[in-house]
Design a protein around this motif. Structure first.
Motif, PDB file in Angstrom:
ATOM      1  N   TYR A 326      38.345  28.186 -60.865  1.00 30.85           N
ATOM      2  CA  TYR A 326      37.705  28.447 -59.569  1.00 30.85           C
ATOM      3  C   TYR A 326      36.481  27.559 -59.360  1.00 30.85           C
ATOM      4  O   TYR A 326      36.209  27.116 -58.239  1.00 30.85           O
ATOM      5  CB  TYR A 326      37.321  29.929 -59.479  1.00 30.85           C
ATOM      6  N   VAL A 327      35.758  27.276 -60.431  1.00 33.85           N
ATOM      7  CA  VAL A 327      34.562  26.441 -60.345  1.00 33.85           C
ATOM      8  C   VAL A 327      34.906  25.046 -59.809  1.00 33.85           C
ATOM      9  O   VAL A 327      34.115  24.441 -59.073  1.00 33.85           O
ATOM     10  CB  VAL A 327      33.871  26.345 -61.725  1.00 33.85           C
ATOM     11  N   PHE A 328      36.076  24.529 -60.149  1.00 31.68           N
ATOM     12  CA  PHE A 328      36.457  23.201 -59.658  1.00 31.68           C
ATOM     13  C   PHE A 328      36.807  23.242 -58.174  1.00 31.68           C
ATOM     14  O   PHE A 328      36.665  22.242 -57.475  1.00 31.68           O
ATOM     15  CB  PHE A 328      37.614  22.649 -60.482  1.00 31.68           C
ATOM     16  N   GLU A 329      37.278  24.369 -57.699  1.00 29.09           N
ATOM     17  CA  GLU A 329      37.551  24.523 -56.274  1.00 29.09           C
ATOM     18  C   GLU A 329      36.272  24.797 -55.502  1.00 29.09           C
ATOM     19  O   GLU A 329      36.109  24.341 -54.368  1.00 29.09           O
ATOM     20  CB  GLU A 329      38.549  25.656 -56.046  1.00 29.09           C
ATOM     21  N   GLU A 330      35.361  25.538 -56.086  1.00 25.60           N
ATOM     22  CA  GLU A 330      34.103  25.933 -55.443  1.00 25.60           C
ATOM     23  C   GLU A 330      32.952  25.735 -56.419  1.00 25.60           C
ATOM     24  O   GLU A 330      32.573  26.670 -57.131  1.00 25.60           O
ATOM     25  CB  GLU A 330      34.169  27.404 -54.998  1.00 25.60           C
ATOM     26  N   PRO A 331      32.385  24.529 -56.486  1.00 26.33           N
ATOM     27  CA  PRO A 331      31.319  24.275 -57.470  1.00 26.33           C
ATOM     28  C   PRO A 331      30.037  25.070 -57.227  1.00 26.33           C
ATOM     29  O   PRO A 331      29.161  25.086 -58.071  1.00 26.33           O
ATOM     30  CB  PRO A 331      31.065  22.775 -57.335  1.00 26.33           C
ATOM     31  N   TYR A 332      29.905  25.690 -56.047  1.00 23.70           N
ATOM     32  CA  TYR A 332      28.891  26.712 -55.830  1.00 23.70           C
ATOM     33  C   TYR A 332      29.621  28.042 -55.770  1.00 23.70           C
ATOM     34  O   TYR A 332      30.529  28.212 -54.951  1.00 23.70           O
ATOM     35  CB  TYR A 332      28.125  26.478 -54.526  1.00 23.70           C
ATOM     36  N   LEU A 333      29.265  28.981 -56.602  1.00 24.49           N
ATOM     37  CA  LEU A 333      30.035  30.220 -56.648  1.00 24.49           C
ATOM     38  C   LEU A 333      29.121  31.419 -56.772  1.00 24.49           C
ATOM     39  O   LEU A 333      27.971  31.324 -57.189  1.00 24.49           O
ATOM     40  CB  LEU A 333      31.027  30.201 -57.813  1.00 24.49           C
ATOM     41  N   THR A 334      29.678  32.549 -56.391  1.00 25.58           N
ATOM     42  CA  THR A 334      29.054  33.849 -56.604  1.00 25.58           C
ATOM     43  C   THR A 334      30.066  34.726 -57.319  1.00 25.58           C
ATOM     44  O   THR A 334      31.283  34.502 -57.210  1.00 25.58           O
ATOM     45  CB  THR A 334      28.660  34.515 -55.276  1.00 25.58           C
ATOM     46  N   ALA A 335      29.583  35.718 -58.021  1.00 28.38           N
ATOM     47  CA  ALA A 335      30.489  36.600 -58.756  1.00 28.38           C
ATOM     48  C   ALA A 335      31.474  37.324 -57.827  1.00 28.38           C
ATOM     49  O   ALA A 335      32.672  37.383 -58.135  1.00 28.38           O
ATOM     50  CB  ALA A 335      29.682  37.592 -59.590  1.00 28.38           C
ATOM     51  N   VAL A 379      30.564  19.084 -62.255  1.00 29.39           N
ATOM     52  CA  VAL A 379      31.600  18.958 -61.226  1.00 29.39           C
ATOM     53  C   VAL A 379      31.016  18.308 -59.978  1.00 29.39           C
ATOM     54  O   VAL A 379      31.616  17.396 -59.384  1.00 29.39           O
ATOM     55  CB  VAL A 379      32.199  20.333 -60.881  1.00 29.39           C
ATOM     56  N   LEU A 380      29.844  18.746 -59.580  1.00 25.73           N
ATOM     57  CA  LEU A 380      29.203  18.185 -58.389  1.00 25.73           C
ATOM     58  C   LEU A 380      28.864  16.709 -58.568  1.00 25.73           C
ATOM     59  O   LEU A 380      28.925  15.933 -57.619  1.00 25.73           O
ATOM     60  CB  LEU A 380      27.935  18.976 -58.057  1.00 25.73           C
ATOM     61  N   ASP A 381      28.508  16.308 -59.782  1.00 26.08           N
ATOM     62  CA  ASP A 381      28.216  14.894 -60.039  1.00 26.08           C
ATOM     63  C   ASP A 381      29.436  14.022 -59.754  1.00 26.08           C
ATOM     64  O   ASP A 381      29.322  12.910 -59.247  1.00 26.08           O
ATOM     65  CB  ASP A 381      27.770  14.698 -61.491  1.00 26.08           C
ATOM     66  N   ILE A 382      30.606  14.529 -60.105  1.00 28.36           N
ATOM     67  CA  ILE A 382      31.839  13.767 -59.877  1.00 28.36           C
ATOM     68  C   ILE A 382      32.229  13.800 -58.401  1.00 28.36           C
ATOM     69  O   ILE A 382      32.512  12.770 -57.782  1.00 28.36           O
ATOM     70  CB  ILE A 382      32.994  14.315 -60.736  1.00 28.36           C
ATOM     71  N   VAL A 383      32.214  14.989 -57.824  1.00 23.24           N
ATOM     72  CA  VAL A 383      32.696  15.167 -56.452  1.00 23.24           C
ATOM     73  C   VAL A 383      31.730  14.592 -55.436  1.00 23.24           C
ATOM     74  O   VAL A 383      32.139  14.068 -54.390  1.00 23.24           O
ATOM     75  CB  VAL A 383      32.932  16.667 -56.161  1.00 23.24           C
TER      76      VAL A 383
END
Length: 386
Positions: A326-335, A379-383
């Motif tokens: 999920y982190v790769f789909e949404e690099p900002y996440l909430t529980a 992830v954000l560094d790449i995207v």
């Protein structure tokens, strides 16, 4: 616009209430296959073919689709004069988002409309758009996607989804017809020209990569809408490549190249109209496809490698792996959103986030005790850097 400047081009000048408007010539144009053109065509074909192999090596397509679509949306919006970043768009999805980096909410909404339009366009061409039937590129699809692009943003008062009934002026510092660098097709001819263009898109004449360059010129020269033509024209290029079987998913973000070489992009479009400089224009577009396909492939490989590294740290913890996905789909996440996305229990997700924090995979950035927002910096560094 001085009509004499276009005497050597493939089109004609129409009069609209005393205003000279440029009507592009009929398609297809005559293209000479020079050695230089064939060389760059081969580079683009190879790079795009290699990019397509990413599709076969991932078990979760969203690992690539989500970040690639966001990249294209950010670059497309920047061409239109906004300061929207990849982070801005991703944060738009998070409830109670942290402070945005460089954009106001209107700019983010505009970029996110592009994300929606890309997803809707690919879904409708693939037959997953709701009724189960796939469709080709049509006037109806073009108008529908234009309406999505302009929903609740700048241009919403300019008849989204409807062809213009007034002239438009390109490159006019004061917004006047006299100061315009270029005046696109007369509003009286837009319906006919778009019907002809769509017919050509679905019929073609040259190899698809060359036809994409030809039809993008034609679309932007017709300029069928009062606003949003650039964004929609770039989206249509991806849809054409997908429809031709050359792009399995929206992995190609051409806007990054067009933004980097904005002056050449505009000049080369104009030089086709003025001088019939097709080879220069097509070579430019093929270079864009080749360079951005290489960049997208490298980005995809980096994302897969990073995901595999994260997986290797948690070999026997499936709930943590689900949150990693999920982190790769949404690099900002909430529980709460991770719980909804993964289907895991509340406790399992909170434990997973704690584990990811311990490894430095995610970092808490909200400073809130009750509603925490996390980011995945690697992830954000790449995207975030197309």
């Amino acid at each position: 616009m001085d009509p004499e400047d276009f005497a050597g081009g493939p089109g004609t000048i129409d009069d609209y209430e005393g205003l000279p408007c440029y009507r592009p010539g009929s398609l297809p144009p005559e293209i000479e296959y020079t050695d230089d053109l064939l060389a760059v065509y081969g580079d683009a074909q190879y790079a795009l073919g290699r990019l397509a192999t990413l599709h076969r090596s991932v078990d979760n397509e969203n690992l690539l689709i989500a970040p690639f679509v966001v990249r294209e949306a950010a670059m497309s919006s920047q061409i239109e004069g906004t300061n929207v970043t990849v982070s801005d768009i991703i944060r738009h999805e998070v409830d109670s988002p942290p402070e945005r980096a460089a954009a106001d909410s209107r700019d983010v909404r505009e970029a996110y409309n592009y994300v929606d339009a890309v997803r809707q366009g690919f879904a409708r061409l693939s037959g997953s758009g709701g009724d189960g039937d796939s469709e080709g590129i049509s006037v109806e699809l073009i108008c529908d996607l234009h309406e999505v692009l302009l929903s609740d943003v700048r241009g919403v008062d300019l008849n989204p989804g409807e062809f213009r009934e007034v002239p438009v002026y390109i490159g006019s510092p004061d917004g006047s017809a006299e100061g315009a660098r270029f005046v696109p097709a007369s509003p009286d001819t837009v319906d006919l020209l778009m019907d002809q263009l769509v017919a050509y898109v679905n019929r073609g004449s040259y190899p698809p990569l060359i036809d994409v360059a030809i039809t993008h010129y034609q679309f932007e020269t017709i300029h069928p809408f009062q606003d949003g033509n650039g964004r929609l024209g770039r989206l249509l290029m991806m849809l054409q490549l997908y429809d031709a079987g050359l792009l399995p998913e929206p992995y190609l973000y051409l806007s990054a190249y067009f933004n980097r070489y904005r002056r050449q992009y505009l000049d080369y479009l104009l030089e086709v109209s003025r001088d019939g400089a097709w080879e220069q224009w097509i070579t430019f577009v093929l270079n864009a496809i080749a360079e951005q396909a290489i960049d997208a492939y490298d980005c995809g490989v980096e994302l897969q490698s990073l995901r595999d590294d994260y997986y290797s740290r948690f070999p026997n913890r499936p709930a943590v792996r689900d949150v990693i996905e999920y982190v790769f789909e949404e690099p900002y996440l909430t529980a709460p959103r991770a719980i909804d996305a993964t289907g895991r229990s509340r406790q399992a997700v909170y434990d997973a986030i704690d584990a990811l924090q311990g490894e430095g995979i995610v970092e808490e950035i909200s400073g809130s005790e009750r509603y925490r927002v996390y980011e995945a910096p690697a992830v954000l560094d790449i995207v975030g850097s197309p």
